[in-house]
Motif scaffolding. Sequence first.
Motif, PDB file in Angstrom:
ATOM      1  N   ASN A 124       0.840  -1.190   0.000  1.00  0.00           N
ATOM      2  CA  ASN A 124       0.000   0.000   0.000  1.00  0.00           C
ATOM      3  C   ASN A 124       0.877   1.243   0.000  1.00  0.00           C
ATOM      4  OD1 ASN A 124      -2.295   1.531   0.108  1.00  0.00           O
ATOM      5  ND2 ASN A 124      -2.695   1.186   2.282  1.00  0.00           N
ATOM      6  N   THR A 126       0.489   5.676   0.542  1.00  0.00           N
ATOM      7  CA  THR A 126      -0.390   6.809   0.827  1.00  0.00           C
ATOM      8  C   THR A 126       0.345   8.108   0.562  1.00  0.00           C
ATOM      9  OG1 THR A 126       0.241   6.651   3.159  1.00  0.00           O
ATOM     10  CG2 THR A 126      -1.848   5.658   2.533  1.00  0.00           C
ATOM     11  N   GLN A 129      -1.579  14.139   3.147  1.00  0.00           N
ATOM     12  CA  GLN A 129      -3.005  14.456   3.190  1.00  0.00           C
ATOM     13  C   GLN A 129      -3.332  15.709   2.381  1.00  0.00           C
ATOM     14  OE1 GLN A 129      -4.718  14.846   7.070  1.00  0.00           O
ATOM     15  NE2 GLN A 129      -6.787  14.905   6.283  1.00  0.00           N
ATOM     16  N   GLU A 179      -7.379  12.812   0.338  1.00  0.00           N
ATOM     17  CA  GLU A 179      -8.280  11.733   0.739  1.00  0.00           C
ATOM     18  C   GLU A 179      -9.700  11.989   0.255  1.00  0.00           C
ATOM     19  OE1 GLU A 179      -7.794  11.415   4.964  1.00  0.00           O
ATOM     20  OE2 GLU A 179      -5.679  10.890   4.763  1.00  0.00           O
TER      21      GLU A 179
END
Length: 187
Positions: A124, A126, A129, A179
């Motif tokens: 994964n 990410t 933000q 997000e």
Amino acid sequence: MPKINGNEIRPGNVLEHNGGLWAAVKVDHVKPGKGGAFAQVELRNLRNGSKDNVRFRSADKVERVRLEQKDQQFLYENDGMLVVMDTESYEQIELPAEILGDRRPFLQDGMTIVVEFYETEALNATLPQKVICKIVETEPVVKGQTAANSFKPALLDNGIRITVPPFVGQDEDIVVNTETMEYVERA
């Protein structure tokens, strides 16, 4: 690896189940009128993205997997593969571009992303933000249009369409939440 009871599963936990690695997406604790309580868990396979719904009783033992998180710096993209570099060891690895899903357009050169590893396999990734994007195209500001919820469409430099407040104009830099893919503030 630590084993946990079926009623201790929480959303976000990574479990080893049926020979695969699964992330708990949604967990509902059910107490039927007759019989024992159980947890109804929606699982997503980390390797191929398939989903499964499984019931775990409190007596069921399941292995919880801890993923190692490492900061990686994005260098470039080559034939659908993202080349990233470990910020500590300077070791370069390739990840499939699909690992980011629909957030892929927000990836910028030199950006630091967090990659989750199980042993040596990257499962994964990410993005930060909040990222800064430039508005390429939007409607001009209309005076007197200050209603509370009057957002207007805008096209970002990465090709993503979002809605922005009426006071934001073309060629301005804005902060976007990766997000929710929504406008946050001016940069």
